[in-house]
Design a protein around this motif. Sequence first.
Motif, PDB file in Angstrom:
ATOM      1  N   ARG A   1       0.853  -1.189   0.000  1.00 24.71           N
ATOM      2  CA  ARG A   1       0.000   0.000   0.000  1.00 24.71           C
ATOM      3  C   ARG A   1       0.889   1.239   0.000  1.00 24.71           C
ATOM      4  O   ARG A   1       1.700   1.448   0.898  1.00 24.71           O
ATOM      5  CB  ARG A   1      -0.926   0.036   1.212  1.00 24.71           C
ATOM      6  N   PHE A   2       0.736   2.051  -1.037  1.00 23.03           N
ATOM      7  CA  PHE A   2       1.402   3.345  -1.119  1.00 23.03           C
ATOM      8  C   PHE A   2       0.444   4.370  -0.532  1.00 23.03           C
ATOM      9  O   PHE A   2      -0.717   4.415  -0.930  1.00 23.03           O
ATOM     10  CB  PHE A   2       1.704   3.714  -2.577  1.00 23.03           C
ATOM     11  N   ALA A   3       0.884   5.195   0.409  1.00 24.37           N
ATOM     12  CA  ALA A   3      -0.009   6.176   1.028  1.00 24.37           C
ATOM     13  C   ALA A   3       0.728   7.486   1.266  1.00 24.37           C
ATOM     14  O   ALA A   3       1.930   7.505   1.521  1.00 24.37           O
ATOM     15  CB  ALA A   3      -0.553   5.647   2.347  1.00 24.37           C
TER      16      ALA A   3
ATOM     17  N   MET B   1       0.464   9.345  -5.119  1.00 26.14           N
ATOM     18  CA  MET B   1       0.269   7.944  -4.728  1.00 26.14           C
ATOM     19  C   MET B   1      -0.478   7.154  -5.799  1.00 26.14           C
ATOM     20  O   MET B   1      -0.167   5.986  -6.044  1.00 26.14           O
ATOM     21  CB  MET B   1      -0.489   7.845  -3.403  1.00 26.14           C
ATOM     22  N   GLN B   2      -1.464   7.762  -6.450  1.00 28.47           N
ATOM     23  CA  GLN B   2      -2.212   7.067  -7.497  1.00 28.47           C
ATOM     24  C   GLN B   2      -1.313   6.792  -8.703  1.00 28.47           C
ATOM     25  O   GLN B   2      -1.348   5.698  -9.278  1.00 28.47           O
ATOM     26  CB  GLN B   2      -3.443   7.887  -7.924  1.00 28.47           C
TER      27      GLN B   2
ATOM     28  N   GLY C   1       1.187   4.017  -7.714  1.00 24.51           N
ATOM     29  CA  GLY C   1       0.519   2.721  -7.714  1.00 24.51           C
ATOM     30  C   GLY C   1       0.230   2.231  -9.120  1.00 24.51           C
ATOM     31  O   GLY C   1       0.400   1.050  -9.424  1.00 24.51           O
TER      32      GLY C   1
ATOM     33  N   ASN D   1      -7.621   4.395  -3.395  1.00 18.25           N
ATOM     34  CA  ASN D   1      -8.431   5.058  -2.383  1.00 18.25           C
ATOM     35  C   ASN D   1      -7.975   6.509  -2.302  1.00 18.25           C
ATOM     36  O   ASN D   1      -6.855   6.787  -1.889  1.00 18.25           O
ATOM     37  CB  ASN D   1      -8.264   4.358  -1.037  1.00 18.25           C
TER      38      ASN D   1
ATOM     39  N   VAL E   1      -5.674  12.019   3.043  1.00 18.87           N
ATOM     40  CA  VAL E   1      -4.817  10.859   2.800  1.00 18.87           C
ATOM     41  C   VAL E   1      -5.266  10.149   1.526  1.00 18.87           C
ATOM     42  O   VAL E   1      -6.439   9.876   1.332  1.00 18.87           O
ATOM     43  CB  VAL E   1      -4.845   9.877   3.989  1.00 18.87           C
ATOM     44  N   SER E   2      -4.316   9.871   0.654  1.00 20.96           N
ATOM     45  CA  SER E   2      -4.561   9.138  -0.579  1.00 20.96           C
ATOM     46  C   SER E   2      -3.725   7.866  -0.540  1.00 20.96           C
ATOM     47  O   SER E   2      -2.572   7.890  -0.125  1.00 20.96           O
ATOM     48  CB  SER E   2      -4.153  10.005  -1.771  1.00 20.96           C
ATOM     49  N   SER E   3      -4.312   6.741  -0.970  1.00 19.75           N
ATOM     50  CA  SER E   3      -3.542   5.499  -0.967  1.00 19.75           C
ATOM     51  C   SER E   3      -3.884   4.654  -2.185  1.00 19.75           C
ATOM     52  O   SER E   3      -4.904   4.852  -2.838  1.00 19.75           O
ATOM     53  CB  SER E   3      -3.803   4.696   0.314  1.00 19.75           C
TER      54      SER E   3
ATOM     55  N   GLN F   1      -3.501   0.451  -3.070  1.00 20.41           N
ATOM     56  CA  GLN F   1      -3.092  -0.874  -2.616  1.00 20.41           C
ATOM     57  C   GLN F   1      -3.011  -1.817  -3.809  1.00 20.41           C
ATOM     58  O   GLN F   1      -3.900  -1.824  -4.659  1.00 20.41           O
ATOM     59  CB  GLN F   1      -4.086  -1.414  -1.593  1.00 20.41           C
TER      60      GLN F   1
END
Length: 74
Positions: A14-16, A23-24, A27, A46, A61-63, A65
């Motif tokens: 998971r990159f956050a 982050m998007q 990923g 997310n 917060v952006s993540s 996975q």
Amino acid sequence: MTKQVQQLDRVIIRFAGDSGDGMQLTGDRFTQETAAFGNDLSTLPNFPAEIRAPAGTLPGVSSFQLHFADHDIL
């Protein structure tokens, strides 16, 4: 000096970070490279509804996975 290699059945990463930190994109690029090696994968992006919340705030917060393996992921 030799590196110790560990073989895993599957991997979940998971990159956050704060919104706008990329982050998007990170990923997505990691997903493309993982798929190029022939792995099966599943993603879970997310991101908040805000365009850019103040740095360090929970709503900002952006993540992304990524779950990948060399066999089918169900």
